[in-house]
Motif scaffolding. Sequence first.
Motif, PDB file in Angstrom:
ATOM      1  N   UNK A  41      -9.358  -7.369   4.026  1.00  0.00           N
ATOM      2  CA  UNK A  41      -7.987  -6.946   3.722  1.00  0.00           C
ATOM      3  C   UNK A  41      -7.097  -8.149   3.464  1.00  0.00           C
ATOM      4  N   UNK A  42      -7.225  -9.182   4.281  1.00  0.00           N
ATOM      5  CA  UNK A  42      -6.422 -10.388   4.080  1.00  0.00           C
ATOM      6  C   UNK A  42      -6.835 -11.076   2.778  1.00  0.00           C
ATOM      7  N   UNK A  43      -8.141 -11.073   2.514  1.00  0.00           N
ATOM      8  CA  UNK A  43      -8.645 -11.704   1.298  1.00  0.00           C
ATOM      9  C   UNK A  43      -8.109 -11.028   0.037  1.00  0.00           C
ATOM     10  N   UNK A  44      -7.720  -9.759   0.138  1.00  0.00           N
ATOM     11  CA  UNK A  44      -7.274  -9.006  -1.036  1.00  0.00           C
ATOM     12  C   UNK A  44      -5.933  -9.499  -1.588  1.00  0.00           C
ATOM     13  N   UNK A  45      -5.235 -10.366  -0.854  1.00  0.00           N
ATOM     14  CA  UNK A  45      -4.004 -10.962  -1.376  1.00  0.00           C
ATOM     15  C   UNK A  45      -4.382 -12.075  -2.348  1.00  0.00           C
ATOM     16  N   UNK A  46      -4.501 -11.718  -3.624  1.00  0.00           N
ATOM     17  CA  UNK A  46      -4.933 -12.670  -4.642  1.00  0.00           C
ATOM     18  C   UNK A  46      -4.293 -12.307  -5.977  1.00  0.00           C
ATOM     19  N   UNK A  47      -4.761 -12.934  -7.042  1.00  0.00           N
ATOM     20  CA  UNK A  47      -4.211 -12.657  -8.367  1.00  0.00           C
ATOM     21  C   UNK A  47      -4.466 -11.224  -8.793  1.00  0.00           C
ATOM     22  N   UNK A  48      -5.611 -10.680  -8.378  1.00  0.00           N
ATOM     23  CA  UNK A  48      -5.902  -9.279  -8.707  1.00  0.00           C
ATOM     24  C   UNK A  48      -4.860  -8.349  -8.103  1.00  0.00           C
ATOM     25  N   UNK A  49      -4.402  -8.676  -6.899  1.00  0.00           N
ATOM     26  CA  UNK A  49      -3.375  -7.855  -6.255  1.00  0.00           C
ATOM     27  C   UNK A  49      -2.078  -7.889  -7.057  1.00  0.00           C
ATOM     28  N   UNK A  50      -1.734  -9.067  -7.582  1.00  0.00           N
ATOM     29  CA  UNK A  50      -0.529  -9.179  -8.408  1.00  0.00           C
ATOM     30  C   UNK A  50      -0.657  -8.355  -9.683  1.00  0.00           C
ATOM     31  N   UNK A  51      -1.858  -8.352 -10.275  1.00  0.00           N
ATOM     32  CA  UNK A  51      -2.084  -7.550 -11.486  1.00  0.00           C
ATOM     33  C   UNK A  51      -1.978  -6.063 -11.181  1.00  0.00           C
ATOM     34  N   UNK A  69      -3.609  -0.287   7.077  1.00  0.00           N
ATOM     35  CA  UNK A  69      -4.359  -0.988   8.123  1.00  0.00           C
ATOM     36  C   UNK A  69      -3.643  -2.272   8.540  1.00  0.00           C
ATOM     37  N   UNK A  70      -3.259  -3.084   7.561  1.00  0.00           N
ATOM     38  CA  UNK A  70      -2.617  -4.359   7.869  1.00  0.00           C
ATOM     39  C   UNK A  70      -1.257  -4.166   8.539  1.00  0.00           C
ATOM     40  N   UNK A  71      -0.504  -3.161   8.086  1.00  0.00           N
ATOM     41  CA  UNK A  71       0.807  -2.902   8.687  1.00  0.00           C
ATOM     42  C   UNK A  71       0.655  -2.461  10.139  1.00  0.00           C
ATOM     43  N   UNK A  72      -0.271  -1.529  10.391  1.00  0.00           N
ATOM     44  CA  UNK A  72      -0.490  -1.043  11.758  1.00  0.00           C
ATOM     45  C   UNK A  72      -0.922  -2.182  12.670  1.00  0.00           C
ATOM     46  N   UNK A  73      -1.867  -2.986  12.192  1.00  0.00           N
ATOM     47  CA  UNK A  73      -2.370  -4.101  12.995  1.00  0.00           C
ATOM     48  C   UNK A  73      -1.286  -5.150  13.204  1.00  0.00           C
TER      49      UNK A  73
END
Length: 300
Positions: A41-51, A69-73
């Motif tokens: 989930x943390x890894x998903x913050x990348x250029x693909x996420x911006x696209x 998931x990230x917000x709850x955690x």
Amino acid sequence: MGRFPGVFLRGILMGAADVVPGVSGGTIAYITGIYEELIESIKSFNLDAAKVLYRGGIKAFWTHINGNFLLSLGLGIVFSVLSLAKGISHVLEFYPSQISALFFGLVLASSSFVYRQMPKNSGRLLWLVFGIIFAASIGEIRPAQFDVTPLALFLSGAIAICAMILPGISGSFILLLLGMYQPVITAIKSLDIMTILIFSAGCGTGLLLFVRLLSWLLHEHRNRILSWLTGVLIGSLTLLWPWKQTGNTDGSSIATIQNVFPWNSVEYPVSQIALCIALMTAGLGIVFGMEYVSSRRQPN
């Protein structure tokens, strides 16, 4: 948001663990079954996420980063750190052996559980030993002291977060080694916003960089890295051993802390030894109890 209560609770436990030197929030994520989901989930913050955000909007972006998931955690971690910082500091000051004993039992049982899930091969044992040596060596490093500057706070956050995300290696312990634990805890207790923001920026930067390496290792060398992480868990028990003695064994002016058998130190009365053993047993019981309940729920 159906998972919110369970993930929020894990966040509370991770936050509490991260405040305690010797315990890792990554350990809690590992033994509660959300470690790999957290890394991805943390890894998903990348250029693909911006696209995805640009093309699909906020809803698609939220799904891409596993936002619920990230917000709850994250809410659980923040709630825990802000609400427990004073309490944990009090417990660590007045009951360090007791809290170490509880976590010793938790980590010992958890490492046993994780080890039994590993594929049985010769390489498993080798990487396990590497992990034990690595974690035990961390505990032998003597604390340093740096001036509390914005750069030092930023770099301390970047280094400590890498330890926090690894099971068995305590980010708080790394802060202790860097001489930054007390300034950070004091800032949290007094709500020193500027210090918290600088430290958090360092944590965020270190996390986004390190998590990509960790994700690659989990995908490409899964069995080896899990064996190593299990070894790190076992090696971290040297940091959590409840009975310690302070002294100078090499004639230097720097005090060293050594693990001792409870009966070899006059600092621990029989009642305290018994309480620590009871808390160790409780930690073991909690994890083995969770394992038993989980196995009963699984279909035959």
